[in-house]
Design a protein around this motif. Sequence first.
Motif, PDB file in Angstrom:
ATOM      1  N   SER A   1       1.032  -1.272  -0.072  1.00 34.77           N
ATOM      2  CA  SER A   1      -0.087  -0.015   0.074  1.00 34.77           C
ATOM      3  C   SER A   1       0.817   1.402   0.161  1.00 34.77           C
ATOM      4  O   SER A   1       0.169   2.251  -0.354  1.00 34.77           O
ATOM      5  CB  SER A   1      -1.034   0.043   1.260  1.00 34.77           C
TER       6      SER A   1
ATOM      7  N   TYR B   1       2.022  -5.064  12.600  1.00 33.41           N
ATOM      8  CA  TYR B   1       2.405  -5.500  14.013  1.00 33.41           C
ATOM      9  C   TYR B   1       2.980  -4.106  14.730  1.00 33.41           C
ATOM     10  O   TYR B   1       3.813  -3.360  14.056  1.00 33.41           O
ATOM     11  CB  TYR B   1       3.075  -6.859  14.148  1.00 33.41           C
TER      12      TYR B   1
ATOM     13  N   TYR C   1      -2.511  -9.126  17.768  1.00 32.13           N
ATOM     14  CA  TYR C   1      -1.762  -9.549  16.692  1.00 32.13           C
ATOM     15  C   TYR C   1      -1.854 -11.328  16.828  1.00 32.13           C
ATOM     16  O   TYR C   1      -2.142 -11.847  15.761  1.00 32.13           O
ATOM     17  CB  TYR C   1      -0.331  -8.860  16.766  1.00 32.13           C
TER      18      TYR C   1
HETATM   19  N1  LIG Z   1       9.569 -10.315  11.071  1.00 23.12           N
HETATM   20  C1  LIG Z   1       9.278 -11.324  11.679  1.00 23.12           C
HETATM   21  O1  LIG Z   1       9.979 -11.515  12.913  1.00 23.12           O
HETATM   22  C2  LIG Z   1       7.803 -11.823  11.675  1.00 23.12           C
HETATM   23  C3  LIG Z   1       7.757 -13.002  12.770  1.00 23.12           C
HETATM   24  C4  LIG Z   1       6.612 -13.824  12.417  1.00 23.12           C
HETATM   25  C5  LIG Z   1       5.550 -13.380  11.593  1.00 23.12           C
HETATM   26  N2  LIG Z   1       5.908 -12.461  10.804  1.00 23.12           N
HETATM   27  C6  LIG Z   1       4.997 -12.107   9.491  1.00 23.12           C
HETATM   28  O2  LIG Z   1       5.604 -11.953   8.488  1.00 23.12           O
HETATM   29  C7  LIG Z   1       4.910 -10.978   7.626  1.00 23.12           C
HETATM   30  C8  LIG Z   1       5.947 -10.109   7.079  1.00 23.12           C
HETATM   31  O3  LIG Z   1       6.435  -9.410   7.964  1.00 23.12           O
HETATM   32  P1  LIG Z   1       7.816  -8.488   7.793  1.00 23.12           P
HETATM   33  O4  LIG Z   1       8.359  -8.358   9.184  1.00 23.12           O
HETATM   34  O5  LIG Z   1       8.553  -8.606   6.584  1.00 23.12           O
HETATM   35  O6  LIG Z   1       7.100  -7.085   7.921  1.00 23.12           O
HETATM   36  P2  LIG Z   1       6.838  -5.813   6.682  1.00 23.12           P
HETATM   37  O7  LIG Z   1       8.180  -5.475   6.284  1.00 23.12           O
HETATM   38  O8  LIG Z   1       6.612  -4.744   7.363  1.00 23.12           O
HETATM   39  O9  LIG Z   1       6.082  -6.347   5.232  1.00 23.12           O
HETATM   40  C9  LIG Z   1       4.606  -6.431   5.612  1.00 23.12           C
HETATM   41  C10 LIG Z   1       4.074  -6.346   4.197  1.00 23.12           C
HETATM   42  O10 LIG Z   1       2.668  -5.995   4.470  1.00 23.12           O
HETATM   43  C11 LIG Z   1       2.177  -5.116   3.466  1.00 23.12           C
HETATM   44  N3  LIG Z   1       1.132  -4.449   3.870  1.00 23.12           N
HETATM   45  C12 LIG Z   1       0.576  -3.952   5.354  1.00 23.12           C
HETATM   46  N4  LIG Z   1      -0.320  -3.375   5.183  1.00 23.12           N
HETATM   47  C13 LIG Z   1      -0.690  -3.665   4.201  1.00 23.12           C
HETATM   48  C14 LIG Z   1      -2.135  -3.179   3.308  1.00 23.12           C
HETATM   49  N5  LIG Z   1      -3.067  -2.425   4.037  1.00 23.12           N
HETATM   50  N6  LIG Z   1      -2.208  -3.406   2.059  1.00 23.12           N
HETATM   51  C15 LIG Z   1      -1.483  -4.012   1.520  1.00 23.12           C
HETATM   52  N7  LIG Z   1      -0.020  -4.218   1.864  1.00 23.12           N
HETATM   53  C16 LIG Z   1      -0.009  -4.057   3.100  1.00 23.12           C
HETATM   54  C17 LIG Z   1       3.372  -4.153   3.609  1.00 23.12           C
HETATM   55  O11 LIG Z   1       3.605  -3.156   2.628  1.00 23.12           O
HETATM   56  P3  LIG Z   1       3.242  -1.805   2.566  1.00 23.12           P
HETATM   57  O12 LIG Z   1       4.022  -1.326   3.666  1.00 23.12           O
HETATM   58  O13 LIG Z   1       3.462  -1.201   1.226  1.00 23.12           O
HETATM   59  O14 LIG Z   1       1.671  -1.418   2.662  1.00 23.12           O
HETATM   60  C18 LIG Z   1       4.536  -5.080   3.434  1.00 23.12           C
HETATM   61  O15 LIG Z   1       4.919  -5.485   2.177  1.00 23.12           O
HETATM   62  C19 LIG Z   1       3.784 -10.501   8.236  1.00 23.12           C
HETATM   63  O16 LIG Z   1       2.580 -10.990   8.097  1.00 23.12           O
HETATM   64  C20 LIG Z   1       4.252 -10.758   9.794  1.00 23.12           C
HETATM   65  O17 LIG Z   1       3.089 -10.821  10.586  1.00 23.12           O
HETATM   66  C21 LIG Z   1       6.854 -11.773  10.736  1.00 23.12           C
END
Ligand SMILES: NC(=O)c1ccc[n+]([C@@H]2O[C@H](COP(=O)([O-])OP(=O)(O)OC[C@H]3O[C@@H](n4cnc5c(N)ncnc54)[C@H](OP(=O)(O)O)[C@@H]3O)[C@@H](O)[C@H]2O)c1
Length: 264
Positions: free
Chosen positions: A37, A90, A152
């Motif tokens: 987004s 988150y 979350y």
């Molecule tokens: N990193 C960790 O330690 C961890 C651990 C467990 C699970 N996870 C899960 O892994 C996934 C990715 O996490 P990450 O750490 O890589 O975080 P991240 O870099 O913030 O990735 C999140 C993605 O979701 C997109 N997003 C968020 N809101 C949105 C919206 N309203 N519409 C469209 N896209 C949206 C963001 O794009 P925009 O900002 O462009 O909207 C981004 O591409 C998440 O589901 C998270 O819960 C992560």
Amino acid sequence: MTTHHKHCVIIGGTSGIGLALANDYLDKSWQVTIVGSNADKINTLNSYYQTNDNLTIKQCDITDARQRQQLFDELANTPMTHFIYSAGMYYNERKLNLSKVQSEQILAVNLQAFCQCFEWASTQLKQHPKNTHLIAISSVAGLLNFEQMSLYARCKRVMIEICQAYQLALAPFGIGVNCIACGYVNTQKLRELNAGNAHHKPFLCSEKQAVHEINHAIHRNSKLHIFPKPMKYVVRALSGLPELLLSQIMKLQYQQQDKKLHQK
Ligand SMILES: NC(=O)c1ccc[n+]([C@@H]2O[C@H](COP(=O)([O-])OP(=O)(O)OC[C@H]3O[C@@H](n4cnc5c(N)ncnc54)[C@H](OP(=O)(O)O)[C@@H]3O)[C@@H](O)[C@H]2O)c1
């Protein structure tokens, strides 16, 4: 885009785990569509990848029904091989009382839009079901059930349950449904929430390791893949405990993490 190409759609592919997955699919010469987004992220990605014909970047707030429908309409005529829901929102919910907006966002991105996307994508995949997969990026946070778990974590728990229903419903069509319960992955977002450094997080793994684990899960058609392994064993051991004891242990564990964060 021709139909003989393998095509992966990644909702939440503009940063972190989703973008790391996108790069891996591009390295394997798949057609990749990533969705996010944030206009600034998309502009940066557009200039970086401008010569890569295999990548399509779409801006869509996946929680907005009108934008989501427009995205679905645009994607409808391009068969998909893998559909990955990696979008996530988150905050540090232990440190912060969530505002109304934040709690709405967490619910909308991690749960409500996920349901809409899986419903749409499953219908799409049924049209060309051979070797197709629906993949959800959940979290180990969703595996431990105790009263004080965060919003979350509750959303990620429901995500795991929903995947189980889709696994049964799509099995007759030969469509794989893979739910990934990630431990801590060293993404920029995780670092931002931890004053720039996430190394105090237990069993922290790299984005590269996460991609390897997710690929492995898809390849083996795992129903629920938990990684990294030490985190999986800890979570398995904890999930057998009585809820009261689990709550106490989690409280102590979080206090320990917060102490380490302040010592940095
Ligand atoms: N990193 C960790 O330690 C961890 C651990 C467990 C699970 N996870 C899960 O892994 C996934 C990715 O996490 P990450 O750490 O890589 O975080 P991240 O870099 O913030 O990735 C999140 C993605 O979701 C997109 N997003 C968020 N809101 C949105 C919206 N309203 N519409 C469209 N896209 C949206 C963001 O794009 P925009 O900002 O462009 O909207 C981004 O591409 C998440 O589901 C998270 O819960 C992560």
